[in-house]
Design a protein around this motif. Structure first.
Motif, PDB file in Angstrom:
ATOM      1  N   ALA A 153       0.647  -1.157  -0.020  1.00 36.44           N
ATOM      2  CA  ALA A 153      -0.255   0.339  -0.524  1.00 36.44           C
ATOM      3  C   ALA A 153       0.802   1.388   0.017  1.00 36.44           C
ATOM      4  N   ASP A 154       2.222   1.305   0.518  1.00 37.87           N
ATOM      5  CA  ASP A 154       3.103   2.187   0.250  1.00 37.87           C
ATOM      6  C   ASP A 154       3.888   2.599  -0.636  1.00 37.87           C
ATOM      7  N   LEU A 155       3.847   1.822  -1.928  1.00 36.34           N
ATOM      8  CA  LEU A 155       4.597   1.580  -2.809  1.00 36.34           C
ATOM      9  C   LEU A 155       4.020   2.472  -4.245  1.00 36.34           C
ATOM     10  N   SER A 156       4.627   2.973  -4.493  1.00 34.07           N
ATOM     11  CA  SER A 156       4.404   3.518  -5.904  1.00 34.07           C
ATOM     12  C   SER A 156       3.827   3.193  -6.977  1.00 34.07           C
ATOM     13  N   PHE A 157       3.172   3.619  -8.058  1.00 34.91           N
ATOM     14  CA  PHE A 157       2.691   2.989  -9.096  1.00 34.91           C
ATOM     15  C   PHE A 157       4.010   2.678 -10.157  1.00 34.91           C
ATOM     16  N   GLU A 158       5.369   2.980 -10.604  1.00 36.34           N
ATOM     17  CA  GLU A 158       5.873   2.655 -10.753  1.00 36.34           C
ATOM     18  C   GLU A 158       6.699   1.604  -9.696  1.00 36.34           C
ATOM     19  N   ASP A 159       7.223   1.689  -8.413  1.00 37.01           N
ATOM     20  CA  ASP A 159       7.583   1.018  -7.553  1.00 37.01           C
ATOM     21  C   ASP A 159       7.531  -0.903  -7.958  1.00 37.01           C
ATOM     22  N   ALA A 160       5.260  -0.445  -7.836  1.00 38.79           N
ATOM     23  CA  ALA A 160       5.384  -2.304  -7.224  1.00 38.79           C
ATOM     24  C   ALA A 160       5.680  -2.738  -9.071  1.00 38.79           C
ATOM     25  N   MET A 161       5.024  -1.868 -10.060  1.00 32.68           N
ATOM     26  CA  MET A 161       5.469  -2.750 -11.268  1.00 32.68           C
ATOM     27  C   MET A 161       6.553  -3.400 -10.795  1.00 32.68           C
ATOM     28  N   LYS A 162       7.748  -2.352 -10.692  1.00 30.43           N
ATOM     29  CA  LYS A 162       8.696  -3.185 -11.072  1.00 30.43           C
ATOM     30  C   LYS A 162       9.240  -3.782 -10.294  1.00 30.43           C
ATOM     31  N   GLU A 163       8.560  -4.132  -9.000  1.00 30.79           N
ATOM     32  CA  GLU A 163       8.804  -5.176  -8.430  1.00 30.79           C
ATOM     33  C   GLU A 163       8.232  -6.135  -8.930  1.00 30.79           C
ATOM     34  N   LEU A 164       6.643  -6.779  -9.364  1.00 26.05           N
ATOM     35  CA  LEU A 164       5.581  -6.919 -10.049  1.00 26.05           C
ATOM     36  C   LEU A 164       6.574  -7.330 -11.406  1.00 26.05           C
ATOM     37  N   GLU A 165       7.553  -6.984 -11.951  1.00 26.79           N
ATOM     38  CA  GLU A 165       8.061  -7.707 -13.223  1.00 26.79           C
ATOM     39  C   GLU A 165       9.032  -8.366 -12.495  1.00 26.79           C
ATOM     40  N   THR A 166       9.943  -8.446 -11.514  1.00 24.73           N
ATOM     41  CA  THR A 166      11.226  -8.765 -10.793  1.00 24.73           C
ATOM     42  C   THR A 166      10.135 -10.257 -10.397  1.00 24.73           C
ATOM     43  N   VAL A 167       9.164 -10.108  -9.672  1.00 23.73           N
ATOM     44  CA  VAL A 167       8.754 -11.586  -9.159  1.00 23.73           C
ATOM     45  C   VAL A 167       8.479 -12.304 -10.466  1.00 23.73           C
ATOM     46  N   VAL A 168       7.591 -12.180 -10.930  1.00 21.17           N
ATOM     47  CA  VAL A 168       7.174 -12.669 -12.434  1.00 21.17           C
ATOM     48  C   VAL A 168       8.193 -13.400 -13.207  1.00 21.17           C
ATOM     49  N   GLY A 169       9.404 -12.446 -12.663  1.00 21.02           N
ATOM     50  CA  GLY A 169      10.639 -13.698 -13.474  1.00 21.02           C
ATOM     51  C   GLY A 169      11.440 -14.529 -12.419  1.00 21.02           C
ATOM     52  N   ARG A 170      11.127 -14.295 -11.354  1.00 21.04           N
ATOM     53  CA  ARG A 170      11.440 -15.327 -10.612  1.00 21.04           C
ATOM     54  C   ARG A 170      11.486 -16.251 -10.635  1.00 21.04           C
ATOM     55  N   LYS A 225       0.594  -6.824  -8.125  1.00 21.66           N
ATOM     56  CA  LYS A 225      -1.148  -6.114  -9.143  1.00 21.66           C
ATOM     57  C   LYS A 225      -2.158  -5.494  -8.901  1.00 21.66           C
ATOM     58  N   LYS A 226      -2.964  -5.768  -7.621  1.00 20.04           N
ATOM     59  CA  LYS A 226      -3.828  -5.259  -7.481  1.00 20.04           C
ATOM     60  C   LYS A 226      -3.202  -4.207  -6.761  1.00 20.04           C
ATOM     61  N   ARG A 227      -2.589  -3.657  -6.223  1.00 23.62           N
ATOM     62  CA  ARG A 227      -1.882  -1.967  -5.977  1.00 23.62           C
ATOM     63  C   ARG A 227      -1.828  -1.395  -8.109  1.00 23.62           C
ATOM     64  N   CYS A 228      -1.358  -1.760  -8.510  1.00 19.47           N
ATOM     65  CA  CYS A 228      -1.014  -1.348  -9.769  1.00 19.47           C
ATOM     66  C   CYS A 228      -2.180  -1.068 -10.722  1.00 19.47           C
ATOM     67  N   GLU A 229      -3.141  -2.031 -10.521  1.00 23.48           N
ATOM     68  CA  GLU A 229      -4.549  -1.635 -11.344  1.00 23.48           C
ATOM     69  C   GLU A 229      -5.590  -0.747 -10.217  1.00 23.48           C
TER      70      GLU A 229
END
Length: 83
Positions: A10-27, A49-53
């Motif tokens: 809930a504290d992440l910006s859109f950009e930070d959440a998206m960047k971390e989501l990409e890392t999670v998906v990659g792993r 994903k929910k945060r980005c949406e």
């Protein structure tokens, strides 16, 4: 994972959440993560994903609230329900 992995979603910006989501998906796609960690990653990914949406929806509503004058220039904001 990343530095933001410890940050509440809930504290992440859109950009930070998206960047971390990409890392999670990659792993998860590499498949070299133990089962328990995969489950934690999947859960974190679902939250990200929910945060980005939610952040995208918020931005769309703000853009939709911009009113234009007769020449198509921004003239102000109209109230948007829920904001």
């Amino acid at each position: 994972m990343t530095e933001t992995a410890q940050t509440p979603v809930a504290d992440l910006s859109f950009e930070d959440a998206m960047k971390e989501l990409e890392t999670v998906v990659g792993r998860l796609e590499r498949g070299d993560v133990p089962l328990e960690e995969s489950i934690r990653l999947y859960e974190r990914g679902a939250e990200l994903k929910k945060r980005c949406e939610a952040k995208l929806k918020e931005a769309e509503e703000k853009v939709a609230a911009i009113t234009l004058d007769g020449e198509g220039n921004p003239a102000g904001l109209k109230p948007v329900e829920g904001l």
